[in-house]
Design an enzyme around this catalytic site. Structure first.
Site, PDB file in Angstrom:
ATOM      1  CG  ASP A 239      33.355  99.178  55.430  1.00  0.00           C
ATOM      2  OD1 ASP A 239      34.418  99.276  56.061  1.00  0.00           O
ATOM      3  OD2 ASP A 239      32.249  99.109  55.986  1.00  0.00           O
ATOM      4  CG  HIS A 262      35.461 103.143  55.527  1.00  0.00           C
ATOM      5  ND1 HIS A 262      34.550 102.688  56.445  1.00  0.00           N
ATOM      6  CD2 HIS A 262      34.770 103.954  54.702  1.00  0.00           C
ATOM      7  CE1 HIS A 262      33.355 103.204  56.174  1.00  0.00           C
ATOM      8  NE2 HIS A 262      33.474 103.974  55.118  1.00  0.00           N
TER       9      HIS A 262
END
Ligand code: NAG
Ligand code: NAG
Ligand code: NAG
Ligand code: NAG
Ligand code: NAG
Ligand code: NAG
Ligand code: NAG
Length: 423
Positions: A239, A262
């Site tokens: 993430d 991310h």
């Protein structure tokens, strides 16, 4: 400024007490146990080795109790103390190390600490919680292994809107003037490090690793904290490498290498009520490799208000990043929101400068602001991004934003045809 004065006055007070006691009399029984304690841990700075509190380095035995006993001794010590977890592998069911303590404490971790594989054994969602401390240091080259593989399989965040039930690797809550340095956090079950309510905290030389496919394993999440420096670290997770939640103030992220993951994100903002503004974010000299986004500010379409201002991204290298530059005020993963409601998060004074490298998709820059609160004071400096894929020319997409341009942009950003496409 961060309550430092109050705290150091407390230390002074303790020191005075200590010497008065020493010089007057030793026979005041009220103080005898305190003195005993002081002579064991306080009067000298010999490190407290968890093994002398019962920890076995056999790779399996749980050291929770030993660590807690060492912590209590350190916390009661009127002089600065150091706790050492030596080389070796230790089981750690759970640790909650809390203050306030009487003097600074350093926890040196040289060995590897392993979480239980079964996430259900960890109560209240925190594997290692360190909170309410002033002048705390976590150091060493040790590893905290969250053993997350089994937990990731249970993660239903793609379906459930509230999925923070898995344990975070670390929670650093309400720390002042503290340093987290050197350690490795491996395969957390959820967020690796959650920094909440902290003032003047530096996180440096960290290695944070989880597979790119593990869900919600954000590297470092900061919320409601001020004066947080994240530097010289390598973060690769499933993430965000670093995410800054509401109430993040004066946060600087420098010399961080991020990927997979991310990227570096402000937000998401505007999902919950009573969010505090994000003010003063400086991201400098970071490299993003194979990440989904590079640098991003994101907010939910929602009636909830919020703000992000004074946010600066400078000297950033992108290597094969799917969306290198993003402001996304229509952030709505898994359709968990009503897209019709424009975001009420006010984004202003955001700059992107000296950003170069490669985009893994043709749409390299996306600045999609809210219809209700258009972005203000967006500055775009030198940008040099290339796309080498087969899906057309590199493009940008802008809505509800009128950036000021300085320097050179390749590709041209928010060119008219792009702006028209998105509104
Ligand atoms: C940290 O600083 C804040 C703000 O000055 C203060 O309210 C709080 O008591 C301090 N916490 C500790 C543990 O020193
Ligand atoms: C911030 O914390 C560091 C580390 O404890 C300390 O050396 C420094 O003096 C603190 N800065 C301020 C402004 O309190
Ligand atoms: C944090 O970073 C900023 C900007 O790089 C710097 O001015 C500040 O002194 C740093 N603070 C600490 C505590 O290292
Ligand atoms: C920039 O960050 C890299 C790590 O990614 C580091 O090696 C380099 O020294 C940094 N440059 C400066 C000027 O701090
Ligand atoms: C570039 O990124 C894409 C999408 O994340 C990935 O599929 C591809 O393997 C990457 N290419 C390289 C050369 O790393
Ligand atoms: C890509 O750009 C080139 C040069 O500007 C142009 O000739 C070409 O038509 C463009 N291709 C597409 C698919 O837009
Ligand atoms: C128990 C607890 O504090 N859990 C927290 C774990 O981290 C997430 C994300 O920051 C929080 O939402 C949870 O409250």
């Amino acid at each position: 400024m961060y309550g430092l004065r109050t705290v150091s006055n407390q230390y002074k007070h303790l020191t005075v007490n200590y010497s008065e006691v020493m010089s007057t009399t030793f026979c005041i029984t009220l103080f005898s146990s305190w003195l005993l304690l002081a002579s064991i841990v306080g009067a000298q700075s010999r490190p407290l080795d968890v093994r002398s509190f019962g920890a076995k380095g056999d790779g399996v035995s749980d050291i929770s109790q030993a660590l807690l006993s060492a912590w209590k001794a350190a916390c009661n010590s009127p002089k600065p103390s150091t706790i050492v977890i030596p080389r070796g592998t230790f089981g750690l069911l759970q640790a909650s190390l809390e203050g306030p303590c009487k003097a600074p404490i350093e926890l040196q971790v040289q060995g590897t600490l392993k979480a239980p594989q079964n996430p259900n054994l960890i109560k209240d969602g925190e594997w290692v919680t360190i909170q309410y401390l002033d002048h705390f240091t976590l150091s060493g080259s040790g590893t905290f292994d969250g053993q997350g593989a089994r937990a990731w399989a249970q993660n239903d965040c793609a379906k459930a809107s509230d999925c923070s039930k898995l344990p975070n690797n670390f929670s650093f809550n309400f720390l002042n003037n503290s340093i987290i340095s050197g350690i490795t956090s491996l395969n957390s079950k959820l967020f690796h490090m959650n920094v909440l309510g902290c003032n003047n905290v530096t996180l440096s030389r960290l290695t944070i690793t989880a597979p790119g496919t593990s869900l919600n394993t954000d590297g470092i999440h900061v919320g409601r904290s001020s004066g947080v420096n994240i530097t010289d670290s390598t973060i690769g997770t499933g993430d965000d490498c670093v995410s800054l939640g509401d109430g993040s103030k004066q946060v600087s992220i420098t010399n961080v290498v991020c990927g997979p993951g991310h990227g570096i994100s402000i937000g998401s903002l505007g999902r919950y009520k009573n969010e505090e503004p994000v003010v003063g974010v400086f991201v400098r000299n970071c490299t993003l490799i194979n990440t989904l986004t590079g640098v991003r500010v994101k907010s939910w379409p929602s009636a909830t208000t919020g703000a992000a201002t004074d946010v600066h991204f400078d000297d950033i290298t992108m290597r094969n990043v799917t969306s290198p530059i993003v402001i996304d005020q229509e952030y709505c993963p898994n359709n968990q929101c009503t897209l019709g409601a424009p975001s009420r998060v006010k984004i202003s004074k955001v700059s992107f400068n000296h950003i170069r490298g490669t985009s893994a998709s043709a749409l390299a820059v996306k600045l999609v602001c809210s219809k209700t609160f258009p972005c203000e004071g967006v500055e775009i400096g030198d940008i040099d991004l290339a796309y080498h894929g087969s899906l057309g020319n590199i493009t940008t997409n802008c809505a509800n934003v009128q950036p000021t341009f300085m320097g050179r942009q390749n590709p041209p950003i928010c060119a008219k045809n792009n702006a028209a496409q998105s509104s």
